[in-house]
Design a protein around this motif. Sequence first.
Motif, PDB file in Angstrom:
ATOM      1  N   MET A 276       3.674  -9.593 -10.706  1.00 31.35           N
ATOM      2  CA  MET A 276       4.476  -8.528 -10.102  1.00 31.35           C
ATOM      3  C   MET A 276       3.562  -7.642  -9.278  1.00 31.35           C
ATOM      4  N   LEU A 277       4.083  -7.211  -8.179  1.00 33.28           N
ATOM      5  CA  LEU A 277       3.437  -6.197  -7.353  1.00 33.28           C
ATOM      6  C   LEU A 277       4.210  -4.899  -7.522  1.00 33.28           C
ATOM      7  N   SER A 278       3.518  -3.780  -7.439  1.00 27.03           N
ATOM      8  CA  SER A 278       4.182  -2.483  -7.590  1.00 27.03           C
ATOM      9  C   SER A 278       3.654  -1.528  -6.539  1.00 27.03           C
ATOM     10  N   GLU A 279       4.562  -0.800  -5.935  1.00 26.11           N
ATOM     11  CA  GLU A 279       4.190   0.214  -4.952  1.00 26.11           C
ATOM     12  C   GLU A 279       5.059   1.439  -5.173  1.00 26.11           C
ATOM     13  N   THR A 280       4.430   2.600  -5.127  1.00 32.36           N
ATOM     14  CA  THR A 280       5.157   3.852  -5.311  1.00 32.36           C
ATOM     15  C   THR A 280       5.307   4.540  -3.968  1.00 32.36           C
ATOM     16  N   PHE A 281       6.512   5.033  -3.715  1.00 29.82           N
ATOM     17  CA  PHE A 281       6.817   5.750  -2.486  1.00 29.82           C
ATOM     18  C   PHE A 281       7.269   7.163  -2.817  1.00 29.82           C
ATOM     19  N   LYS A 282       6.883   8.087  -1.981  1.00 33.69           N
ATOM     20  CA  LYS A 282       7.406   9.445  -2.037  1.00 33.69           C
ATOM     21  C   LYS A 282       8.671   9.457  -1.179  1.00 33.69           C
ATOM     22  N   VAL A 283       9.776   9.862  -1.744  1.00 36.97           N
ATOM     23  CA  VAL A 283      11.033   9.906  -0.988  1.00 36.97           C
ATOM     24  C   VAL A 283      10.934  11.033   0.033  1.00 36.97           C
ATOM     25  N   ARG A 284      11.119  10.682   1.283  1.00 37.65           N
ATOM     26  CA  ARG A 284      11.043  11.682   2.349  1.00 37.65           C
ATOM     27  C   ARG A 284      12.407  12.342   2.555  1.00 37.65           C
ATOM     28  N   PHE A 285      12.392  13.601   2.903  1.00 40.70           N
ATOM     29  CA  PHE A 285      13.635  14.336   3.132  1.00 40.70           C
ATOM     30  C   PHE A 285      14.510  13.627   4.162  1.00 40.70           C
ATOM     31  N   CYS A 286      13.885  13.062   5.198  1.00 46.32           N
ATOM     32  CA  CYS A 286      14.649  12.402   6.265  1.00 46.32           C
ATOM     33  C   CYS A 286      15.338  11.128   5.789  1.00 46.32           C
ATOM     34  N   GLU A 287      15.001  10.644   4.596  1.00 47.27           N
ATOM     35  CA  GLU A 287      15.629   9.445   4.066  1.00 47.27           C
ATOM     36  C   GLU A 287      16.920   9.745   3.300  1.00 47.27           C
ATOM     37  N   THR A 288      17.247  11.015   3.188  1.00 47.89           N
ATOM     38  CA  THR A 288      18.492  11.392   2.524  1.00 47.89           C
ATOM     39  C   THR A 288      19.622  11.478   3.543  1.00 47.89           C
ATOM     40  N   ASP A 289      20.839  11.406   3.054  1.00 47.89           N
ATOM     41  CA  ASP A 289      21.986  11.470   3.950  1.00 47.89           C
ATOM     42  C   ASP A 289      22.865  12.668   3.613  1.00 47.89           C
ATOM     43  N   GLY A 290      23.981  12.763   4.255  1.00 47.92           N
ATOM     44  CA  GLY A 290      24.892  13.888   4.085  1.00 47.92           C
ATOM     45  C   GLY A 290      25.476  14.004   2.686  1.00 47.92           C
TER      46      GLY A 290
ATOM     47  N   PHE B 162      17.474   9.932  -5.259  1.00 51.18           N
ATOM     48  CA  PHE B 162      17.466  11.303  -4.759  1.00 51.18           C
ATOM     49  C   PHE B 162      16.096  11.729  -4.261  1.00 51.18           C
ATOM     50  N   TYR B 163      16.108  12.684  -3.362  1.00 44.47           N
ATOM     51  CA  TYR B 163      14.910  13.345  -2.869  1.00 44.47           C
ATOM     52  C   TYR B 163      14.276  14.134  -4.011  1.00 44.47           C
ATOM     53  N   GLY B 164      12.942  14.208  -4.010  1.00 46.22           N
ATOM     54  CA  GLY B 164      12.247  15.047  -4.974  1.00 46.22           C
ATOM     55  C   GLY B 164      11.559  14.306  -6.091  1.00 46.22           C
ATOM     56  N   SER B 165      11.885  13.021  -6.288  1.00 39.47           N
ATOM     57  CA  SER B 165      11.221  12.205  -7.301  1.00 39.47           C
ATOM     58  C   SER B 165      10.726  10.918  -6.642  1.00 39.47           C
ATOM     59  N   PRO B 166       9.501  10.499  -6.945  1.00 42.17           N
ATOM     60  CA  PRO B 166       8.997   9.259  -6.339  1.00 42.17           C
ATOM     61  C   PRO B 166       9.784   8.049  -6.840  1.00 42.17           C
ATOM     62  N   VAL B 167       9.691   6.974  -6.086  1.00 42.32           N
ATOM     63  CA  VAL B 167      10.301   5.711  -6.478  1.00 42.32           C
ATOM     64  C   VAL B 167       9.208   4.648  -6.591  1.00 42.32           C
ATOM     65  N   GLU B 168       9.448   3.687  -7.460  1.00 39.13           N
ATOM     66  CA  GLU B 168       8.562   2.536  -7.596  1.00 39.13           C
ATOM     67  C   GLU B 168       9.337   1.310  -7.147  1.00 39.13           C
ATOM     68  N   VAL B 169       8.724   0.504  -6.281  1.00 42.97           N
ATOM     69  CA  VAL B 169       9.313  -0.767  -5.877  1.00 42.97           C
ATOM     70  C   VAL B 169       8.498  -1.880  -6.528  1.00 42.97           C
TER      71      VAL B 169
ATOM     72  N   GLN C  98      13.241  -7.910  -5.736  1.00 42.46           N
ATOM     73  CA  GLN C  98      12.654  -6.576  -5.774  1.00 42.46           C
ATOM     74  C   GLN C  98      13.591  -5.596  -6.455  1.00 42.46           C
ATOM     75  N   GLU C  99      12.979  -4.603  -7.086  1.00 48.51           N
ATOM     76  CA  GLU C  99      13.731  -3.549  -7.764  1.00 48.51           C
ATOM     77  C   GLU C  99      13.173  -2.189  -7.336  1.00 48.51           C
ATOM     78  N   VAL C 100      14.072  -1.216  -7.220  1.00 41.71           N
ATOM     79  CA  VAL C 100      13.675   0.172  -6.981  1.00 41.71           C
ATOM     80  C   VAL C 100      13.970   0.951  -8.257  1.00 41.71           C
ATOM     81  N   TRP C 101      12.952   1.643  -8.771  1.00 37.37           N
ATOM     82  CA  TRP C 101      13.078   2.447  -9.986  1.00 37.37           C
ATOM     83  C   TRP C 101      12.798   3.905  -9.658  1.00 37.37           C
ATOM     84  N   GLN C 102      13.591   4.780 -10.238  1.00 33.21           N
ATOM     85  CA  GLN C 102      13.365   6.225 -10.105  1.00 33.21           C
ATOM     86  C   GLN C 102      13.722   6.872 -11.441  1.00 33.21           C
ATOM     87  N   ASN C 103      12.831   7.697 -11.918  1.00 34.03           N
ATOM     88  CA  ASN C 103      13.048   8.417 -13.185  1.00 34.03           C
ATOM     89  C   ASN C 103      13.427   7.479 -14.335  1.00 34.03           C
ATOM     90  N   GLY C 104      12.740   6.332 -14.398  1.00 37.60           N
ATOM     91  CA  GLY C 104      12.962   5.410 -15.499  1.00 37.60           C
ATOM     92  C   GLY C 104      14.216   4.565 -15.413  1.00 37.60           C
TER      93      GLY C 104
END
Length: 132
Positions: free
Chosen positions: A1-15, A64-71, A87-93
């Motif tokens: 498995m490969l793992s990468e953590t991303f910081k969710v950017r404000f611009c990636e959120t929607d209305g 959601f914005y404000g918590s990192p995600v792991e792919v 692939q899976e996206v995980w946030q807050n467990g």
Amino acid sequence: MLSETFKVRFCETDGLAHVSNTVIVAWFETAREDIFRIFTPTLSLDNWPLILASYQVDFHQQLFYGSPVEVRTYVSRMGNSSFDTYQEVWQNGQKCASGTTTLVHFDYEANKAAPITAQQREALSQHLKETA
């Protein structure tokens, strides 16, 4: 498995105040970079040997914005000239999204699929997803 953590950017959120569903596909692509290096170690686009044949994404929870995600990236299938990444996206467990992408090893000069070499197959097998 490969793992990468991303910081969710404000611009990636929607209305609706959650991460836009279109962002997941981009995160998946970025998290496949180590897979790309198996075929093109320098990531040079001059002779890119992979084409995307298909992808499918399932959404399980909102992101959601404000918590990192792991792919998390796995190889889930290997054929003669194609393979799948799961692939899976995980946030807050919590698993929030999952998806499968089919990539084809492609020879543009011959304009056809090319076999995955033994060396590439060995490198891909290091990331095989165990099945239950």
